[in-house]
Design an enzyme around this catalytic site. Structure first.
Site, PDB file in Angstrom:
ATOM      1  N   ARG A  49      -0.443  -2.159  -4.863  1.00 30.12           N
ATOM      2  CA  ARG A  49      -0.058  -3.193  -5.823  1.00 30.12           C
ATOM      3  C   ARG A  49      -0.221  -4.551  -5.160  1.00 30.12           C
ATOM      4  NH1 ARG A  49       2.869  -1.427 -10.262  1.00 30.12           N
ATOM      5  NH2 ARG A  49       3.342   0.801 -10.228  1.00 30.12           N
ATOM      6  N   ALA A  53       8.321   0.830   5.069  1.00 25.37           N
ATOM      7  CA  ALA A  53       8.242  -0.575   4.646  1.00 25.37           C
ATOM      8  C   ALA A  53       8.546  -0.731   3.166  1.00 25.37           C
ATOM      9  CB  ALA A  53       6.850  -1.119   4.961  1.00 25.37           C
ATOM     10  N   ASP A  54       8.176   0.274   2.359  1.00 24.27           N
ATOM     11  CA  ASP A  54       8.438   0.187   0.922  1.00 24.27           C
ATOM     12  C   ASP A  54       9.930   0.206   0.625  1.00 24.27           C
ATOM     13  OD1 ASP A  54       8.591   2.822   1.845  1.00 24.27           O
ATOM     14  OD2 ASP A  54       7.796   3.696  -0.002  1.00 24.27           O
ATOM     15  N   ALA A 105       0.854  -1.188   0.000  1.00 28.74           N
ATOM     16  CA  ALA A 105       0.000   0.000   0.000  1.00 28.74           C
ATOM     17  C   ALA A 105       0.887   1.233   0.000  1.00 28.74           C
ATOM     18  CB  ALA A 105      -0.919  -0.009   1.217  1.00 28.74           C
ATOM     19  N   ASN A 164      -0.886   4.360  -4.922  1.00 24.43           N
ATOM     20  CA  ASN A 164      -1.454   3.108  -5.421  1.00 24.43           C
ATOM     21  C   ASN A 164      -1.176   1.933  -4.495  1.00 24.43           C
ATOM     22  OD1 ASN A 164      -2.525   4.058  -7.970  1.00 24.43           O
ATOM     23  ND2 ASN A 164      -0.417   4.222  -8.684  1.00 24.43           N
ATOM     24  N   THR A 175       5.232   8.488  -5.422  1.00 31.43           N
ATOM     25  CA  THR A 175       4.827   9.823  -4.991  1.00 31.43           C
ATOM     26  C   THR A 175       6.044  10.584  -4.489  1.00 31.43           C
ATOM     27  OG1 THR A 175       2.688   8.896  -4.351  1.00 31.43           O
ATOM     28  CG2 THR A 175       3.235  11.095  -3.520  1.00 31.43           C
ATOM     29  N   ASP A 195      13.412   4.262  -6.291  1.00 28.32           N
ATOM     30  CA  ASP A 195      11.990   3.911  -6.324  1.00 28.32           C
ATOM     31  C   ASP A 195      11.207   5.183  -6.634  1.00 28.32           C
ATOM     32  OD1 ASP A 195       9.492   2.831  -6.048  1.00 28.32           O
ATOM     33  OD2 ASP A 195       9.699   2.285  -3.935  1.00 28.32           O
TER      34      ASP A 195
END
EC number: 2.7.1.33
Length: 250
Positions: free
Chosen positions: A15, A98-99, A9, A13, A122, A119
């Site tokens: 995925r 976390a991303d 999350a 977006n 946003t 990455d």
């Protein structure tokens, strides 16, 4: 074979993919704000025996975890500051998104050497993972769409425009000028960080791209060696296997 749901999350977006064994099957992409309103809709029709969730949107984490549990009948693995990793983390885990951890894990599993993983979401995060498998953080800067939105909403006359990468600095109208500026800021920021990292370490860092605009931006960034739009999901799968022992994680 039901498999495992992997769900990231992000700010813009969500995925989602299914993994069976080590094979990743990307299945869905949806806007995060709409998923928060109705998490069950994103998961409709899916069958799985387990799930993993990485969220950078606090208000989405609990509803998504509940929705995943409704599908799998067990609480999902949620990436947190306490998660076991395959990396040494030289970063305050309490503030590590976390991303970022997911893309770092995914890159370290796929490539060797000193890696700089950009990455493009946003926000744009540059994540350094060295050859000793140590995560060393990296800069965070606004993504191109966020830059353009801020310029349009924070000024009296500039329009809000969509990001379309444009080569060159000579422009014919304001929309082109804004897009050229966003491209220059993002590409220049990443490339400058690479130069600084190489000056500080004496190493050459391999630039890897992921995220929504990585494919577009890679055409304007000669240093980018590869683009993998599924890198975060691959890394989430790796974290799941490290933290969830049992048949479903093998």
């Amino acid at each position: 074979m039901p498999g495992t749901i992997l769900l990231i999350a992000g700010n813009t977006n969500c995925r989602l993919a299914l993994v069976r064994g080590r094979t990743l099957h990307p299945v869905r992409l949806a806007r995060t704000d709409r998923v928060i309103e109705n998490p069950a809709r994103l998961l409709s029709g899916l069958r799985a025996e387990d799930a993993a969730l990485a969220s950078v949107v606090p208000r989405a984490t609990r509803p998504l975890a509940r929705a995943l549990k409704a599908v799998t009948a067990r609480a999902p693995f949620v990436v947190s500051a306490r998660a076991r990793t395959g990396l040494r983390v030289r970063y305050d885990r309490r503030t590590l998104g976390a991303d970022r951890l997911c893309v770092a894990e995914g890159a370290a599993e796929r490539w060797t050497g000193d890696l700089a993983v950009a990455d493009f979401g946003t926000a744009v995060t540059l994540n350094f993972v060295d050859r000793e498998r140590c995560f060393r953080g990296g800069p965070i800067l606004p993504g191109p769409a966020l830059m353009l939105s801020a310029l349009g909403r924070g000024t009296a006359a500039l329009p809000v425009v969509r990001f379309r990468p444009r080569v060159g600095v000579f422009t014919r109208e304001t929309g082109e000028a804004l897009a050229a500026g966003a491209l220059a800021a993002v590409a220049g920021g990443v490339e400058r960080a690479l130069i600084r990292a190489e000056a500080e370490t004496g190493r050459r860092w391999r630039l890897i791209g992921t995220g929504g605009t990585a494919g577009l931006l890679s055409r304007h960034m000669p240093r980018m060696e590869a683009v993998d739009s599924l890198l975060g999901l691959r890394g989430l799968g790796r974290l799941f296997r490290l933290n969830r022992p049992g048949p479903s994680a093998r």
